[in-house]
Design a protein around this motif. Structure first.
Motif, short mmCIF file in Angstrom:
data_model
loop_
_atom_site.label_atom_id
_atom_site.label_comp_id
_atom_site.label_asym_id
_atom_site.label_seq_id
_atom_site.Cartn_x
_atom_site.Cartn_y
_atom_site.Cartn_z
N MET A 10 -57.07 35.39 -30.60
CA MET A 10 -58.21 34.49 -30.48
C MET A 10 -58.44 34.07 -29.03
O MET A 10 -57.52 33.85 -28.28
CB MET A 10 -57.96 33.24 -31.34
N ARG A 11 -59.73 33.95 -28.65
CA ARG A 11 -60.12 33.46 -27.32
C ARG A 11 -61.03 32.25 -27.51
O ARG A 11 -61.79 32.19 -28.46
CB ARG A 11 -60.85 34.54 -26.53
N ALA A 12 -60.95 31.32 -26.56
CA ALA A 12 -61.82 30.13 -26.62
C ALA A 12 -61.98 29.57 -25.21
O ALA A 12 -61.10 29.72 -24.37
CB ALA A 12 -61.21 29.08 -27.54
N PRO A 13 -63.10 28.90 -24.95
CA PRO A 13 -63.30 28.30 -23.62
C PRO A 13 -62.63 26.93 -23.52
O PRO A 13 -62.62 26.15 -24.47
CB PRO A 13 -64.82 28.16 -23.53
N LEU A 14 -62.05 26.65 -22.36
CA LEU A 14 -61.51 25.34 -22.04
C LEU A 14 -62.55 24.65 -21.15
O LEU A 14 -62.87 25.14 -20.07
CB LEU A 14 -60.17 25.46 -21.30
N HIS A 15 -63.09 23.53 -21.61
CA HIS A 15 -64.16 22.84 -20.89
C HIS A 15 -63.66 21.70 -20.01
O HIS A 15 -64.43 21.17 -19.22
CB HIS A 15 -65.19 22.29 -21.89
N GLY A 16 -62.40 21.30 -20.16
CA GLY A 16 -61.88 20.21 -19.34
C GLY A 16 -60.63 19.61 -19.95
O GLY A 16 -60.04 20.17 -20.87
N PHE A 17 -60.24 18.46 -19.42
CA PHE A 17 -59.07 17.75 -19.88
C PHE A 17 -59.44 16.31 -20.19
O PHE A 17 -60.35 15.74 -19.59
CB PHE A 17 -57.96 17.73 -18.81
N ALA A 18 -58.70 15.71 -21.10
CA ALA A 18 -58.86 14.29 -21.43
C ALA A 18 -57.57 13.57 -21.06
O ALA A 18 -56.47 14.11 -21.21
CB ALA A 18 -59.15 14.12 -22.92
N PHE A 19 -57.71 12.35 -20.55
CA PHE A 19 -56.56 11.54 -20.14
C PHE A 19 -56.65 10.17 -20.80
O PHE A 19 -57.73 9.61 -20.95
CB PHE A 19 -56.57 11.34 -18.61
N ILE A 46 -63.18 27.75 -18.63
CA ILE A 46 -62.19 28.82 -18.41
C ILE A 46 -61.92 29.48 -19.75
O ILE A 46 -61.62 28.80 -20.74
CB ILE A 46 -60.88 28.22 -17.87
N GLU A 47 -62.03 30.78 -19.81
CA GLU A 47 -61.71 31.51 -21.04
C GLU A 47 -60.20 31.64 -21.18
O GLU A 47 -59.52 32.11 -20.27
CB GLU A 47 -62.35 32.90 -21.03
N LEU A 48 -59.69 31.19 -22.30
CA LEU A 48 -58.26 31.24 -22.58
C LEU A 48 -57.99 32.09 -23.81
O LEU A 48 -58.79 32.13 -24.73
CB LEU A 48 -57.70 29.84 -22.83
N HIS A 53 -56.66 13.67 -8.96
CA HIS A 53 -56.56 14.99 -8.33
C HIS A 53 -55.79 15.89 -9.30
O HIS A 53 -54.62 15.62 -9.59
CB HIS A 53 -55.85 14.89 -6.98
N LEU A 54 -56.45 16.90 -9.80
CA LEU A 54 -55.88 17.79 -10.80
C LEU A 54 -55.74 19.19 -10.22
O LEU A 54 -56.72 19.74 -9.69
CB LEU A 54 -56.81 17.82 -12.02
N GLU A 55 -54.54 19.73 -10.26
CA GLU A 55 -54.29 21.12 -9.84
C GLU A 55 -53.64 21.83 -11.02
O GLU A 55 -52.71 21.30 -11.62
CB GLU A 55 -53.36 21.18 -8.63
N TYR A 56 -54.14 23.02 -11.35
CA TYR A 56 -53.56 23.75 -12.47
C TYR A 56 -53.76 25.24 -12.28
O TYR A 56 -54.61 25.69 -11.51
CB TYR A 56 -54.14 23.28 -13.80
N THR A 57 -52.92 26.01 -12.97
CA THR A 57 -53.01 27.47 -12.94
C THR A 57 -52.98 27.97 -14.37
O THR A 57 -52.36 27.39 -15.26
CB THR A 57 -51.83 28.11 -12.17
N SER A 58 -53.70 29.08 -14.57
CA SER A 58 -53.70 29.73 -15.87
C SER A 58 -54.23 31.15 -15.69
O SER A 58 -55.21 31.36 -14.97
CB SER A 58 -54.58 28.97 -16.86
#
Length: 122
Positions: free
Chosen positions: A2-11, A78-80, A105-110
């Motif tokens: 399965m693939r899905a888009p990641l639109h952001g993060f919630a805090f 981001i397509e995951l 400030h958010l830094e991430y890798t995928s």
């Protein structure tokens, strides 16, 4: 797979305010709260014993408070793939322009790509 888009993060956050320290070993406490005020349809609780901790929870499944969740949306999703790992870090700092605001400030890798996103929590 399965693939899905990641639109952001919630805090959101949880915080506990501790009461006065008790040095007596004979002290026994029972948790008791009194319904104090009706605000926006939800009950606000007041501690009846100042030695007990008071907790504030701001998660989406908790009752509403004046604090809210913060959403950070990406300009482009981001397509995951299913089970794809996302790693990163979040740095919060107090805004110099307004002490009530937080800089995020958010830094991430995928998927072999690195991303940086900055926002202000108001």
């Amino acid at each position: 797979m399965m693939r899905a888009p990641l639109h952001g993060f919630a805090f959101w956050f949880d915080v506990e305010f501790n009461g006065h320290a008790i040095s007596s070993t004979n002290y026994q406490s029972t948790t008791s709260f009194v319904d104090n005020h009706q605000m926006n349809g939800s009950q606000r609780k007041r501690r009846t014993n100042p030695n007990e901790a008071l907790a504030l929870y701001t998660a989406p499944e908790d009752p509403p408070t004046h604090q809210q969740q913060t959403l950070i949306y990406f300009y482009d999703p981001i397509e995951l793939e299913q089970d794809q790992l996302i790693e990163g870090s979040v740095t919060l700092s107090q805004s110099k322009e307004n002490a009530r605001f937080m800089n995020i400030h958010l830094e991430y890798t995928s998927g072999g790509r690195s991303y940086v996103k900055e926002s202000v929590m108001r």
